[in-house]
Write a protein that holds these residues in place. Structure first.
Motif, PDB file in Angstrom:
ATOM      1  N   ALA A   1       2.586   9.111  -0.013  1.00  0.00           N
ATOM      2  CA  ALA A   1       1.891  10.093  -0.852  1.00  0.00           C
ATOM      3  C   ALA A   1       2.578  11.455  -0.763  1.00  0.00           C
ATOM      4  O   ALA A   1       2.668  12.184  -1.756  1.00  0.00           O
ATOM      5  CB  ALA A   1       0.429  10.202  -0.423  1.00  0.00           C
TER       6      ALA A   1
ATOM      7  N   PHE B   1       0.824  -1.207   0.000  1.00  0.00           N
ATOM      8  CA  PHE B   1       0.000   0.000   0.000  1.00  0.00           C
ATOM      9  C   PHE B   1       0.859   1.258   0.000  1.00  0.00           C
ATOM     10  O   PHE B   1       0.479   2.282  -0.569  1.00  0.00           O
ATOM     11  CB  PHE B   1      -0.958  -0.005   1.190  1.00  0.00           C
TER      12      PHE B   1
ATOM     13  N   LYS C   1       0.798   5.429  -7.799  1.00  0.00           N
ATOM     14  CA  LYS C   1      -0.379   5.964  -8.482  1.00  0.00           C
ATOM     15  C   LYS C   1      -0.219   7.450  -8.786  1.00  0.00           C
ATOM     16  O   LYS C   1      -0.581   7.920  -9.876  1.00  0.00           O
ATOM     17  CB  LYS C   1      -1.632   5.723  -7.634  1.00  0.00           C
ATOM     18  N   LEU C   2       0.317   8.208  -7.830  1.00  0.00           N
ATOM     19  CA  LEU C   2       0.504   9.640  -8.050  1.00  0.00           C
ATOM     20  C   LEU C   2       1.600   9.916  -9.066  1.00  0.00           C
ATOM     21  O   LEU C   2       1.445  10.757  -9.961  1.00  0.00           O
ATOM     22  CB  LEU C   2       0.842  10.333  -6.717  1.00  0.00           C
TER      23      LEU C   2
ATOM     24  N   SER D   1       1.988   1.499  -3.552  1.00  0.00           N
ATOM     25  CA  SER D   1       0.841   1.796  -4.406  1.00  0.00           C
ATOM     26  C   SER D   1       0.443   3.264  -4.316  1.00  0.00           C
ATOM     27  O   SER D   1       0.172   3.911  -5.336  1.00  0.00           O
ATOM     28  CB  SER D   1      -0.340   0.906  -4.010  1.00  0.00           C
ATOM     29  N   SER D   2       0.416   3.809  -3.100  1.00  0.00           N
ATOM     30  CA  SER D   2       0.033   5.208  -2.933  1.00  0.00           C
ATOM     31  C   SER D   2       1.035   6.143  -3.590  1.00  0.00           C
ATOM     32  O   SER D   2       0.677   7.191  -4.131  1.00  0.00           O
ATOM     33  CB  SER D   2      -0.103   5.550  -1.444  1.00  0.00           C
ATOM     34  N   TYR D   3       2.310   5.739  -3.562  1.00  0.00           N
ATOM     35  CA  TYR D   3       3.345   6.537  -4.222  1.00  0.00           C
ATOM     36  C   TYR D   3       3.246   6.388  -5.743  1.00  0.00           C
ATOM     37  O   TYR D   3       3.250   7.375  -6.489  1.00  0.00           O
ATOM     38  CB  TYR D   3       4.726   6.088  -3.738  1.00  0.00           C
TER      39      TYR D   3
END
Length: 286
Positions: free
Chosen positions: A69, A8, A15-16, A11-13
């Motif tokens: 993020a 996660f 996606k942006l 993934s959060s990194y």
């Protein structure tokens, strides 16, 4: 090799960064034209500002508990600043050429030339993407979350020095191109040697500073625990020393590209940006 939490985080990194990846590609538009116009220093200003802003924002966002993020957001904002400043310099500081729409009959030839002369740069970016994925997998498997945190700090330090590591090669490339057109072999060697000498001196000084302040820098990124701080500081010092050969390698890559020896530039790019890093890391960790 990571657990659910690590997934996660990545993934959060990811996606942006993927969503705003076009900002990275856009940087090359003004930087390359400024370099050809003999004003590569403006590209270095933009790239240098990007590195400093990236590190500063990552530090602030991590302090605000924004996690991965926040790291991605810092990188995105720094790219946006680099793009805006690069485009500003291109249109305000460029008096050598004007940008016009190309003739449709010339598009095929232009495309072939772009692929031929830009293949090293394209390979460099592709190799870095694959390298990052494999490095994260290796570090997550053998060193866990603590290793991934240290790797993130190391990558931020690399971003800080990206302007200078690539800048010396970019700055000398148009000069060598002109000398190559004039068949001035002696001038080419002199330009290459001067660029290498100044690059080694500059990055040796930069490495000395990073080595001296490696521990405070690791702490500034929120690394806790004596062992973890010591290991992260060691990584920072290794990265700092690597700037010296990395800058020389980039100079050689741009040199071979400028004189049309694209095969050599592609080989050096793949070895430098992917093979040596991943293979040696895998051997060390395993």
């Amino acid at each position: 090799g990571g657990d659910t939490e690590a997934y996660f985080i990545g993934s959060s990194y990811g996606k942006l960064v993927v969503a705003f990846g076009f900002l990275n590609t856009l940087m090359y538009f003004p930087f390359n034209f400024l370099r050809m116009a003999g004003k590569g220093r403006y590209g270095m200003y933009s790239y240098g500002a990007m590195g400093i802003i990236d590190v500063a924002l990552v530090y602030v966002f991590l302090r605000l508990n924004m996690g991965a993020a926040g790291v991605a957001l810092g990188y995105i904002i720094s790219m946006l600043v680099a793009d805006a400043s690069g485009i500003y310099f291109l249109f305000k500081k460029n008096d050598l050429f004007k940008i016009e729409r190309p003739n449709k009959n010339h598009l095929t030839g232009m495309l072939i030339s772009v692929v031929a002369f830009g293949s090293a740069a394209g390979l460099n970016n592709l190799c870095k993407v694959i390298r990052t994925v494999l490095m994260n997998l290796l570090v997550a498997k053998y060193l866990g979350k603590a290793g991934l945190q240290s790797l993130a700090v190391g990558c931020s330090v690399i971003n800080l020095a990206s302007a200078s590591v690539t800048g010396f090669g970019q700055a000398v490339s148009p000069i060598i191109g002109v000398l190559y057109g004039e068949r001035d072999r002696k001038g080419q060697r002199q330009a290459l040697n001067i660029s290498v000498i100044y690059s080694v001196i500059f990055h040796a000084m930069l490495a000395a500073v990073l080595i001296a302040f490696a521990v405070p820098l690791a702490k500034a990124f929120g690394i806790n625990g004596d062992d973890h701080i010591r290991e992260t500081a060691l990584l920072i010092r290794i990265v700092a020393i690597s700037f010296i050969p990395a800058s020389v390698m980039n100079i050689l890559i741009y040199y071979f590209t400028a004189i049309g020896e694209n095969r050599n530039s592609r080989i050096l790019t793949v070895m430098h940006a992917f093979v040596l890093v991943v293979v040696l890391t895998a051997i060390h960790l395993s």
